[in-house]
Write a protein that holds these residues in place. Structure first.
Motif, PDB file in Angstrom:
ATOM      1  N   SER A 199      34.234 -10.034  94.679  1.00 14.14           N
ATOM      2  CA  SER A 199      34.319  -9.247  95.914  1.00 14.14           C
ATOM      3  C   SER A 199      34.905  -7.858  95.653  1.00 14.14           C
ATOM      4  N   GLY A 200      35.758  -7.739  94.651  1.00 12.07           N
ATOM      5  CA  GLY A 200      36.375  -6.445  94.362  1.00 12.07           C
ATOM      6  C   GLY A 200      35.431  -5.425  93.768  1.00 12.07           C
ATOM      7  N   LEU A 201      34.214  -5.825  93.407  1.00 14.39           N
ATOM      8  CA  LEU A 201      33.255  -4.869  92.856  1.00 14.39           C
ATOM      9  C   LEU A 201      32.876  -3.794  93.867  1.00 14.39           C
ATOM     10  N   ALA A 202      33.026  -4.096  95.145  1.00 14.71           N
ATOM     11  CA  ALA A 202      32.661  -3.120  96.173  1.00 14.71           C
ATOM     12  C   ALA A 202      33.492  -1.849  96.067  1.00 14.71           C
ATOM     13  N   LEU A 203      34.682  -1.941  95.472  1.00 15.54           N
ATOM     14  CA  LEU A 203      35.554  -0.780  95.326  1.00 15.54           C
ATOM     15  C   LEU A 203      35.413  -0.128  93.951  1.00 15.54           C
ATOM     16  N   GLN A 204      34.514  -0.633  93.136  1.00 10.05           N
ATOM     17  CA  GLN A 204      34.356  -0.121  91.782  1.00 10.05           C
ATOM     18  C   GLN A 204      32.979   0.519  91.613  1.00 10.05           C
ATOM     19  N   SER A 205      32.852   1.249  90.539  1.00  3.95           N
ATOM     20  CA  SER A 205      31.542   1.786  90.170  1.00  3.95           C
ATOM     21  C   SER A 205      30.580   0.643  89.907  1.00  3.95           C
ATOM     22  N   ARG A 206      29.276   0.903  90.141  1.00  8.67           N
ATOM     23  CA  ARG A 206      28.289  -0.159  89.983  1.00  8.67           C
ATOM     24  C   ARG A 206      28.126  -0.603  88.532  1.00  8.67           C
ATOM     25  N   SER A 207      28.707   0.131  87.605  1.00 10.80           N
ATOM     26  CA  SER A 207      28.608  -0.236  86.196  1.00 10.80           C
ATOM     27  C   SER A 207      29.647  -1.268  85.783  1.00 10.80           C
ATOM     28  N   SER A 215      23.948  -3.812  84.732  1.00 10.40           N
ATOM     29  CA  SER A 215      23.571  -2.446  84.388  1.00 10.40           C
ATOM     30  C   SER A 215      23.456  -1.636  85.670  1.00 10.40           C
ATOM     31  N   TRP A 216      23.042  -0.358  85.516  1.00  6.25           N
ATOM     32  CA  TRP A 216      22.816   0.484  86.689  1.00  6.25           C
ATOM     33  C   TRP A 216      21.640  -0.017  87.522  1.00  6.25           C
ATOM     34  N   LEU A 217      20.822  -0.868  86.943  1.00  8.54           N
ATOM     35  CA  LEU A 217      19.694  -1.412  87.692  1.00  8.54           C
ATOM     36  C   LEU A 217      20.074  -2.677  88.455  1.00  8.54           C
ATOM     37  N   THR A 218      21.329  -3.125  88.298  1.00 12.31           N
ATOM     38  CA  THR A 218      21.795  -4.320  88.995  1.00 12.31           C
ATOM     39  C   THR A 218      22.346  -3.938  90.362  1.00 12.31           C
ATOM     40  N   PRO A 219      21.918  -4.572  91.434  1.00  7.93           N
ATOM     41  CA  PRO A 219      22.484  -4.256  92.752  1.00  7.93           C
ATOM     42  C   PRO A 219      23.974  -4.548  92.803  1.00  7.93           C
ATOM     43  N   GLN A 220      24.676  -3.795  93.619  1.00 10.32           N
ATOM     44  CA  GLN A 220      26.121  -3.965  93.741  1.00 10.32           C
ATOM     45  C   GLN A 220      26.480  -5.375  94.188  1.00 10.32           C
ATOM     46  N   ASP A 221      25.686  -5.941  95.078  1.00  9.33           N
ATOM     47  CA  ASP A 221      25.993  -7.265  95.639  1.00  9.33           C
ATOM     48  C   ASP A 221      25.184  -8.362  94.951  1.00  9.33           C
ATOM     49  N   SER A 231      15.735 -14.167  92.380  1.00  5.75           N
ATOM     50  CA  SER A 231      16.486 -13.622  91.248  1.00  5.75           C
ATOM     51  C   SER A 231      17.985 -13.728  91.436  1.00  5.75           C
ATOM     52  N   GLY A 232      18.395 -14.186  92.602  1.00  9.22           N
ATOM     53  CA  GLY A 232      19.821 -14.286  92.862  1.00  9.22           C
ATOM     54  C   GLY A 232      20.419 -13.046  93.469  1.00  9.22           C
ATOM     55  N   SER A 233      19.616 -12.089  93.841  1.00 10.63           N
ATOM     56  CA  SER A 233      20.137 -10.845  94.407  1.00 10.63           C
ATOM     57  C   SER A 233      20.035 -10.892  95.908  1.00 10.63           C
ATOM     58  N   THR A 234      21.068 -10.419  96.569  1.00  8.46           N
ATOM     59  CA  THR A 234      21.038 -10.354  98.026  1.00  8.46           C
ATOM     60  C   THR A 234      20.475  -9.034  98.508  1.00  8.46           C
ATOM     61  N   SER A 235      20.132  -8.160  97.602  1.00 11.82           N
ATOM     62  CA  SER A 235      19.603  -6.860  97.976  1.00 11.82           C
ATOM     63  C   SER A 235      18.399  -6.544  97.124  1.00 11.82           C
ATOM     64  N   ASP A 253      16.932  -3.536  97.406  1.00 11.61           N
ATOM     65  CA  ASP A 253      16.943  -2.083  97.259  1.00 11.61           C
ATOM     66  C   ASP A 253      17.907  -1.709  96.142  1.00 11.61           C
ATOM     67  N   VAL A 254      17.367  -1.438  94.955  1.00 13.87           N
ATOM     68  CA  VAL A 254      18.181  -1.108  93.802  1.00 13.87           C
ATOM     69  C   VAL A 254      18.220   0.408  93.644  1.00 13.87           C
ATOM     70  N   ASN A 255      19.384   0.977  93.869  1.00  9.21           N
ATOM     71  CA  ASN A 255      19.550   2.417  93.709  1.00  9.21           C
ATOM     72  C   ASN A 255      19.895   2.704  92.256  1.00  9.21           C
ATOM     73  N   ASP A 256      18.879   3.072  91.465  1.00  6.69           N
ATOM     74  CA  ASP A 256      19.085   3.256  90.033  1.00  6.69           C
ATOM     75  C   ASP A 256      19.267   4.723  89.673  1.00  6.69           C
ATOM     76  N   VAL A 257      19.608   5.563  90.651  1.00  7.71           N
ATOM     77  CA  VAL A 257      19.821   6.984  90.391  1.00  7.71           C
ATOM     78  C   VAL A 257      21.291   7.210  90.066  1.00  7.71           C
ATOM     79  N   VAL A 258      21.527   7.801  88.914  1.00  7.30           N
ATOM     80  CA  VAL A 258      22.888   7.988  88.409  1.00  7.30           C
ATOM     81  C   VAL A 258      23.123   9.474  88.143  1.00  7.30           C
ATOM     82  N   PRO A 259      24.251  10.021  88.560  1.00  8.27           N
ATOM     83  CA  PRO A 259      24.544  11.432  88.258  1.00  8.27           C
ATOM     84  C   PRO A 259      24.963  11.597  86.793  1.00  8.27           C
ATOM     85  N   VAL A 260      24.301  12.495  86.088  1.00  9.22           N
ATOM     86  CA  VAL A 260      24.600  12.760  84.677  1.00  9.22           C
ATOM     87  C   VAL A 260      24.604  14.264  84.439  1.00  9.22           C
ATOM     88  N   GLN A 261      25.199  14.660  83.339  1.00  8.33           N
ATOM     89  CA  GLN A 261      25.130  16.042  82.879  1.00  8.33           C
ATOM     90  C   GLN A 261      23.986  16.152  81.882  1.00  8.33           C
TER      91      GLN A 261
END
Length: 843
Positions: free
Chosen positions: A186-194, A674-680, A694-698, A700-708
């Motif tokens: 449950s604490g993943l909601a407060l962390q980065s998706r990685s 990974s970044w392709l894994t849904p948060q939930d 697949s065991g995912s409750t979502s 909609d996988v947001n696989d867009v990551v901000p990079v330099q």
């Protein structure tokens, strides 16, 4: 490219500037020679002014050392200003050549973050090929040691009698209750998706079983098949599902992805869940010494001969008389853990090493047990105690882990029954060296390790009983004489350090900096780790909340879950939480049963996050690590040398165990988030299945990551700009000085015009030859119309005019109104300023 030499843009520009500079030097001066070729003795007066300008602007006055370039007879300031010009022009030429050489084209990171879509990366190494795809069966759980018990959160009932347990196979469900999965991630909601959760930590290998399951359905159990060792690799590298830190020890859980569709590459940061081995070693102040035998004609080795000697380096003679009494020590340990998050590994290792030394002293009759154990001391610094064991000469070139009862063999075996009686089995080595006056048996040493681990099978599963492993580490042997000679010579003595060590596994979130090279293929070769640092938190409330399952069950029956907990779920049933940057893996059934990894023995369920660390530690400290690799260094001279160096002190000796743990963990663990894994994301095979297969409750996988992103930009090496900088400074100084001169009137345009006309050769000729019309200071156009077009002859060197030498005849005019043959000759007379006859207007 010039031949096989690479030429940068800056160097090419500099070479062009050199060519241009050479041309600008040659062409104008060559044109002066061409101009001279077209000159006659007779030209209009204005032509001589133009020609003089061409001469003066060339290098010929300097080359020919004419009076136009001389410094003799000039005031110093005039010399300074006149020579400043060529020096400045020279510096400008150097700057024009050198400055472009600093230019180069390079890849730079954009300062702004750019949203980028990530893609999966493949591990094409043996580790990747040997890792099977993840199974849809997911996690399974079995909660029993000697007898089956009901797992937390399940509904099936197990009936127990005195010696057996009964349950309905059809009701026995090994799947994980959905509520527990939701709680411990449950604490993943407060962390980065990685950031991974407990349920993103999997065993790299697995097997299927169907025993004690409804209708014989299959379920997963963890397995172990080593696929390679990189124990000599001191770098950070990536394999399927893991970041392996062989610099400091530890593995990070990440299913590897990278930005796609980029031209060059990118850098970015991620928060990654890490398991880190943490070890403290203390010096027992005992060493093991052995001597290479000197063969003789009648020499025969017997069982009576010792393999080596236990040497007192202060561990006996200078032992601390104050015992770290267990009860008080245990309270202190709990306090340190609960209030400071410190597992007191150093204190644990000290406690075990101290107690082992005391027991060895009793057996060797160095002192006596009881309250009067300090009545005598039969030892001194450097004293050798002969002992039979497996640390003889033939095993000196190896790293060794041992139990606390392993330094001395021949101790009678003792087993204590539940009624308190002890069965003793004497050894054939009993009285070779020691009389054992206090009747010590191996049973006396059985409590040493538990005083260090502080977790027994009958203890409860909670956040204060940690998975801690303890044991002895003996480094490879070095020569007693201190020399670095590694050649085995008859009669040479060799010594090994003996350390008492305690180890645990720390769980934390770390910040990882990645770099991706898009010119490579979509494999792990294209991505590297630049740095791994502890994640920083701005304040205490931003620290993660870690939770450990505490369902009032014994360790022998349970592998407790742990993970990141949401603040609103801190008060959940069977849960203990701590807000901290890290936590330590709790003790489990794998801890108390001392289970080791073996390719021939699969597990009983699939909970790698809590079962994996203790099995790895048991493998490190146990005897079956040979199933993984030659960590002893017996067949690898490079590794042996590494262990020799690291075993020189307690800090680096602890690093040895951490490196071995990391190497084994890389073969056992893999990560699935990974970044392709849904948060939930929810793992498959839960007790209550999700609608998504697949065991995912979502979906909609947001696989867009901000990079330099790397972009190609023109760069510059600033050292090449030094000449240009000097030119700039000189320009500012000159322009400023000229401006001041102009404002003050000393450098006005009127004065400039005055001196420019006064020094014009054509005007001076006209003023001399045509005194009535050749006014020095008339405007240019009227002056040209009046006298500028009149021809003036310059007599060739050595010529004479009407018998007059050249020293007296310099210039003549050709009267345009008279026939061309008639020439009016004019001679010049020089006047010094101030003399009689000097006229400024006519001089």
């Amino acid at each position: 490219m010039l031949g096989n030499m690479e030429i940068s843009v800056g160097v090419a520009s500099g070479m062009i500037a050199i060519a241009v500079t050479i041309v600008t030097l040659i062409v104008p001066n060559a044109m002066v020679l061409l101009l001279v070729a077209f000159l006659r003795d007779e030209h209009p007066a204005v032509t001589w002014s133009v020609v003089s300008r061409a001469f003066s602007s060339s290098l010929w006055p300097v080359i020919l050392r004419s009076d136009q370039a001389t410094s003799r007879g000039n005031p110093p300031l005039i010399n300074f200003v006149t020579w400043l010009k060529p020096l400045t022009l020279f510096l400008i030429s150097v700057a024009a050549i050198v400055t472009p050489m600093g230019l180069y084209e390079g890849l730079v990171l954009t300062k702004q973050m750019q949203p980028t879509t990530f893609m999966d990366l493949l591990d094409v190494t043996s580790m990747g090929y040997g890792t099977p795809p993840r199974s849809d069966l997911g996690f399974s759980r079995q909660c029993w040691g000697a007898y089956p018990v009901q797992c937390p959160g399940t509904n099936y009932v197990i009936t127990m009698n005195e010696t057996t347990a009964s349950f309905d196979d059809e009701a026995f469900d090994r799947r994980i209750p959905t509520a527990l999965v939701e709680l411990y991630q449950s604490g993943l909601a407060l962390q980065s998706r990685s950031v991974s959760s407990y349920f993103d930590i999997q065993a790299r290998q697995y097997e299927y079983k169907d025993k004690y399951s409804p209708n014989g359905t299959s379920y997963l159990v963890d397995s172990f098949r080593p696929m390679g060792s990189r124990i000599l690799d001191d770098s950070i590298y990536l394999i399927d599902g893991l970041i392996v830190n062989m610099e400091k020890g530890g593995v990070g859980f990440r299913k590897h992805t990278a930005p796609g569709g980029l031209t060059y590459g990118a850098q970015w940061d991620e928060d990654i869940l890490f398991h880190e081995p943490e070890t403290f070693c203390v010096n027992t102040n005992l060493t093991w010494e052995t001597q290479v035998a000197v063969p003789t004609d009648n020499y025969t080795e017997t069982l009576d001969d010792p393999d080596g000697y236990l040497v007192d380096q202060g561990g006996f003679y200078n032992i601390n008389k104050t015992s770290p009494y267990l009860d008080d020590w245990f309270v202190d340990l709990q306090t340190q853990l609960l209030e400071h998050g410190d597992p007191s590994l150093e204190a644990r290792a000290y406690r075990a090493g101290w107690w082992m030394n005391v027991l060895n002293m009793y057996y060797l009759n160095v002192t006596k047990p009881g309250t009067n154990r300090t009545a005598y001391m039969n030892s001194k610094l450097g004293q050798r105690f002969p002992a039979n064991n497996s640390f003889g000469v033939e095993y000196k070139d190896k790293l060794t882990f041992s139990g606390f009862n392993g330094l001395i063999t021949g101790i009678p075996s003792g087993f204590e029954y539940s009624n308190g009686t002890i069965a003793v089995s004497n050894s054939s080595y009993d009285d070779l060296y020691w009389s054992n006056p206090f009747n010590m048996t191996t049973n006396n040493w059985t409590d040493v390790a538990p005083t260090c681990t502080a977790a027994m099978s009958g203890d409860f599963a909670n956040n204060t009983n940690l998975d801690v492993r303890c044991g002895l580490l003996l480094g490879p042997a070095k020569r007693v004489d201190g020399s670095t000679n590694s050649i085995v010579e008859p009669g040479s003595w060799w010594t090994r350090p003996i350390y008492s060590c305690a180890s645990a596994t720390k769980v934390s979130i770390k910040s990882v900096r990645f770099i991706y090279n898009s010119s490579n293929t979509n494999t792990l070769d294209s991505i590297k780790v630049l740095s791994i640092t502890d994640k920083t938190y701005p304040n205490e409330t931003s620290l993660p909340i870690w939770g450990v399952e505490t369902p009032n069950m014994k360790l022998r029956d349970l592998d407790p879950f742990y993970g990141l907990i949401a603040p609103e779920k801190q008060n959940s049933i069977n849960l203990t939480t701590i807000r901290s940057p890290h936590m330590y893996v709790p003790a489990s059934s794998a801890t108390v049963w001392d289970l080791e990894l073996s390719p021939n023995i699969p597990g009983t369920d699939f909970n790698p996050g809590v079962e994996g660390p203790p099995q790895i530690w048991s493998t490190v400290y146990g005897s079956t690590s040979s199933n993984m690799a030659d960590y002893a260094g017996t067949t690898n001279l490079a590794l042996l040398q590494k262990w020799l160096t690291l075993s020189s002190n307690t800090t680096s000796a602890a690093h040895i165990t951490n490196l071995i743990w990391t190497d084994v963990a890389a073969n056992y663990f893999t990560g699935t988030r990974s970044w392709l894994t849904p948060q939930d994301y929810m793992p498959p095979n839960l007790a209550k299945r999700q609608s998504d297969a697949s065991g995912s409750t979502s979906s909609d996988v947001n696989d867009v990551v901000p990079v330099q992103v790397y972009v190609r930009r023109l760069q510059y090496h600033w050292v090449y700009g030094i000449p240009a900088f000097l030119v700039l400074v000189l320009t500012i100084v000159i322009v400023t000085a000229a401006g001041i001169a102009t404002i003050s009137g000393r450098g006005s345009i009127a004065r400039l015009r005055h001196f420019m006309w006064s020094l014009s050769p054509g005007r001076m000729f006209a003023a001399f030859l045509f005194p009535q019309e050749g006014d020095l200071y008339s405007p240019t156009n009227p002056w040209v119309d009046r006298v500028g077009r009149r021809n003036v002859r310059i007599v060739d060197e050595g010529s004479q005019v009407k018998g007059m030498p050249l020293s007296q005849v310099q210039y003549s005019q050709l009267n345009q109104k008279e026939p061309a043959q008639q020439v009016t000759i004019a001679s010049t007379t020089a006047f010094e300023p101030g003399e009689v006859g000097y006229d400024r207007q006519r001089a």
